[in-house]
Design a protein around this motif. Structure first.
Motif, mmCIF file in Angstrom:
data_model
loop_
_atom_site.group_PDB
_atom_site.id
_atom_site.type_symbol
_atom_site.label_atom_id
_atom_site.label_comp_id
_atom_site.label_asym_id
_atom_site.label_seq_id
_atom_site.Cartn_x
_atom_site.Cartn_y
_atom_site.Cartn_z
ATOM 1 N N SER A 72 49.007 19.384 19.065
ATOM 2 C CA SER A 72 50.313 20.095 18.371
ATOM 3 C C SER A 72 51.638 19.877 18.663
ATOM 4 O O SER A 72 52.656 20.482 18.469
ATOM 5 C CB SER A 72 49.974 21.885 18.471
ATOM 6 N N VAL A 73 51.626 18.938 19.805
ATOM 7 C CA VAL A 73 52.904 18.421 20.362
ATOM 8 C C VAL A 73 54.122 18.293 19.302
ATOM 9 O O VAL A 73 53.607 17.645 18.068
ATOM 10 C CB VAL A 73 53.013 17.452 21.460
ATOM 11 N N SER A 74 55.375 18.826 19.522
ATOM 12 C CA SER A 74 56.457 18.353 18.608
ATOM 13 C C SER A 74 57.115 17.000 19.055
ATOM 14 O O SER A 74 56.916 16.617 20.165
ATOM 15 C CB SER A 74 57.423 19.432 18.815
ATOM 16 N N THR A 75 57.878 16.358 18.548
ATOM 17 C CA THR A 75 58.632 15.272 18.853
ATOM 18 C C THR A 75 59.685 15.530 19.984
ATOM 19 O O THR A 75 59.678 15.083 21.026
ATOM 20 C CB THR A 75 59.722 15.063 17.567
ATOM 21 N N GLU A 76 60.151 17.130 19.784
ATOM 22 C CA GLU A 76 61.133 17.289 21.052
ATOM 23 C C GLU A 76 60.531 17.348 22.309
ATOM 24 O O GLU A 76 60.992 16.746 23.523
ATOM 25 C CB GLU A 76 61.799 18.326 20.808
ATOM 26 N N GLU A 77 59.180 18.037 22.394
ATOM 27 C CA GLU A 77 58.361 18.081 23.478
ATOM 28 C C GLU A 77 58.044 16.732 24.101
ATOM 29 O O GLU A 77 57.965 16.326 25.427
ATOM 30 C CB GLU A 77 57.181 18.909 23.094
ATOM 31 N N LEU A 78 57.659 15.730 23.356
ATOM 32 C CA LEU A 78 57.160 14.614 23.679
ATOM 33 C C LEU A 78 58.433 13.793 24.072
ATOM 34 O O LEU A 78 58.343 12.985 25.059
ATOM 35 C CB LEU A 78 56.587 13.813 22.487
ATOM 36 N N GLY A 83 61.286 11.329 28.516
ATOM 37 C CA GLY A 83 62.468 11.509 29.468
ATOM 38 C C GLY A 83 61.949 11.722 31.033
ATOM 39 O O GLY A 83 62.555 10.969 31.950
ATOM 40 N N LYS A 84 61.140 12.743 31.395
ATOM 41 C CA LYS A 84 60.555 12.493 32.727
ATOM 42 C C LYS A 84 60.093 11.286 33.394
ATOM 43 O O LYS A 84 60.390 11.104 34.453
ATOM 44 C CB LYS A 84 59.468 13.643 32.912
ATOM 45 N N LEU A 85 59.167 11.030 32.679
ATOM 46 C CA LEU A 85 58.526 9.566 32.974
ATOM 47 C C LEU A 85 59.524 8.326 33.101
ATOM 48 O O LEU A 85 59.706 7.589 34.158
ATOM 49 C CB LEU A 85 57.482 8.906 31.917
ATOM 50 N N ASN A 86 60.751 8.416 32.308
ATOM 51 C CA ASN A 86 61.937 7.162 32.383
ATOM 52 C C ASN A 86 62.417 7.526 33.712
ATOM 53 O O ASN A 86 62.980 6.342 34.475
ATOM 54 C CB ASN A 86 62.931 7.688 31.460
ATOM 55 N N TYR A 87 62.576 8.728 34.351
ATOM 56 C CA TYR A 87 63.055 9.069 35.721
ATOM 57 C C TYR A 87 62.119 9.139 36.839
ATOM 58 O O TYR A 87 62.500 9.258 37.926
ATOM 59 C CB TYR A 87 64.092 10.261 35.624
ATOM 60 N N ASP A 88 61.021 8.821 36.607
ATOM 61 C CA ASP A 88 59.970 8.865 37.718
ATOM 62 C C ASP A 88 60.017 7.590 38.527
ATOM 63 O O ASP A 88 59.668 6.523 37.891
ATOM 64 C CB ASP A 88 58.625 9.103 37.069
ATOM 65 N N PRO A 89 60.419 7.603 39.564
ATOM 66 C CA PRO A 89 60.493 6.410 40.386
ATOM 67 C C PRO A 89 58.879 5.538 40.594
ATOM 68 O O PRO A 89 59.201 4.155 40.923
ATOM 69 C CB PRO A 89 61.221 6.768 41.693
ATOM 70 N N ALA A 90 58.251 6.212 40.764
ATOM 71 C CA ALA A 90 56.839 5.630 40.791
ATOM 72 C C ALA A 90 56.212 5.032 39.560
ATOM 73 O O ALA A 90 55.225 4.290 39.432
ATOM 74 C CB ALA A 90 55.835 6.472 41.313
ATOM 75 N N VAL A 91 56.800 5.184 38.551
ATOM 76 C CA VAL A 91 56.326 4.625 37.119
ATOM 77 C C VAL A 91 57.080 3.517 36.720
ATOM 78 O O VAL A 91 58.424 3.385 36.520
ATOM 79 C CB VAL A 91 56.391 5.720 36.137
ATOM 80 N N GLN A 103 53.257 15.251 12.597
ATOM 81 C CA GLN A 103 54.494 16.099 12.887
ATOM 82 C C GLN A 103 55.468 15.137 13.803
ATOM 83 O O GLN A 103 56.268 15.460 13.938
ATOM 84 C CB GLN A 103 54.057 17.317 13.226
ATOM 85 N N VAL A 104 54.795 14.130 14.355
ATOM 86 C CA VAL A 104 55.721 13.411 15.552
ATOM 87 C C VAL A 104 56.477 12.264 14.853
ATOM 88 O O VAL A 104 55.886 11.280 14.358
ATOM 89 C CB VAL A 104 54.716 13.147 16.847
ATOM 90 N N ASP A 105 57.759 12.054 15.063
ATOM 91 C CA ASP A 105 58.475 11.001 14.688
ATOM 92 C C ASP A 105 58.144 9.671 15.811
ATOM 93 O O ASP A 105 58.858 9.791 16.808
ATOM 94 C CB ASP A 105 59.957 11.287 14.893
ATOM 95 N N SER A 106 57.092 8.935 15.393
ATOM 96 C CA SER A 106 56.805 7.963 16.368
ATOM 97 C C SER A 106 57.907 6.913 16.650
ATOM 98 O O SER A 106 58.033 6.586 17.963
ATOM 99 C CB SER A 106 55.772 6.961 15.763
#
Ligand code: NDP
Length: 309
Positions: A72-78, A83-91, A103-106
């Motif tokens: 049920s995740v929304s585009t905004e939630e995803l 955004g978090k993963l973009n800033y995760d230094p280990a990723v 419902q998600v805008d791929s």
């Protein structure tokens, strides 16, 4: 008899070559490459793909992160997750398993992945760099096909390549990679007239269509290299029987189908490639290379972020 191009062997070679590079990240930068896989919902096929990707990460000693938002995740939630993963230094690499729920805008999700972490090579910046033949992560499946050709010393330069399929993830990047390798490239799709005749002019024929056993004997020029990207899961016993009706192991195949309730077939008819000089089987051809190239893209992204290049 045509040569069978063994994707499992090429995958093992690629992964073996990545091991010392992973080791170097650890010893010189203090951490392994990191790949984050985002899987929305519980689609069984996607779960299998993700499980295989995580296994490959573990085998290579990567740092592996799995994020599994609900269906049920929304585009905004995803977008928040990305955004978090973009800033995760280990990723170093982020992959969002497709397809996403309706419902998600791929497109917005793929565009939100930092181009520096674009493990799949689907970000518009990576695509633009592919068009310009500049370094960037390449789409994994077409990159795997190029590795398959290179490692079997199959000449591309000066040859006529026909790619059937024009998707963003396979057909288009495949055509561009072949073009950059100096093939003369024809791209075909569902509106192409005289498809068999066009395919019959190919020295290298790539089928990325998504239609079981669609490419028949009359599509194949004698001596051509046939690359079957298609992965079609058959759930109809009659279809399995019809495709493999002339196979000596038909009974074993049907027994296997009865156990698993499904069978895999590519886009190329498996019993009609005898005129080719080489072909990729399904399974065991192009499929194993996709994950290997994902690992390869992630190591390259890590090396760049850790300034080891
Ligand atoms: P898409 O459905 O996105 O694209 C299919 C392409 O085939 C389209 O361009 C379509 O044309 C074309 N096509 C469909 N029907 C015909 C027809 N009758 N004649 C000519 N062209 C046709 O699929 P993908 O590119 O995502 O995948 C293609 C196949 O590759 C699938 O079987 C998929 O499972 C497999 N795959 C395998 C991977 C691997 O790891 N080996 C990875 C990714 C995909 P049009 O644009 O006109 O609609």
């Amino acid at each position: 008899m045509p040569t069978i191009l063994n994707g499992n062997k090429v995958r093992d070679e690629i992964l073996a070559e990545l091991k010392p590079r992973v080791e170097r990240c650890l010893t010189q930068a203090g951490r392994p490459p990191g790949l984050a896989v985002v899987l929305v919902g519980s689609d069984p096929a996607s779960q299998i793909y993700v499980r295989n990707k995580v296994k490959a990460c573990e085998a290579l000693g990567f740092h592996s992160v799995q994020v599994m938002p609900p269906e049920s995740v929304s585009t905004e939630e995803l977008l928040g997750v990305i955004g978090k993963l973009n800033y995760d230094p280990a990723v170093d690499g982020i992959l969002v398993q497709m397809p996403l729920p309706k419902q998600v805008d791929s497109r917005r999700i793929l565009d939100a992945i930092s181009p520096d972490k674009d493990a799949d090579g689907f970000h518009p910046i990576s695509v633009g760099r592919l068009v310009a033949n500049l370094p960037a992560p390449r789409a994994c499946t077409p990159a795997g096909v190029m590795e398959m050709l290179r490692r079997h010393s199959i000449e591309v330069s000066g040859r006529h390549a026909v790619v059937v399929g024009r998707s963003d993830i396979v057909g288009k990047p495949m055509a561009l990679l072949l073009l950059h390798a100096h093939a003369t490239v024809t791209i075909c799709h569902s509106k192409t007239p005289d498809l068999a005749e066009t395919c019959r002019r190919a020295d290298i024929l790539v089928a990325a269509i998504g239609r079981p056993a669609f490419v028949r004997r009359d599509f194949i020029k004698p001596g051509a290299t046939v690359i079957d990207v298609g992965i079609n899961r058959l759930s109809d016993r009659a279809a399995v029987e019809s495709i493999w009706s002339a196979a000596p192991d038909l009974a074993a195949r049907l027994a296997d189908f009865d156990r698993k309730h499904s069978a895999l077939v590519g886009d190329v008819h498996p019993l009609e490639v005898e005129a080719a000089s080489a072909f990729t089987p399904v399974p065991g051809g192009v499929g194993p290379l996709t994950i290997a190239m994902l690992m390869s893209n992630t190591v390259s992204l890590a090396e760049r972020r850790l300034r080891l290049l």
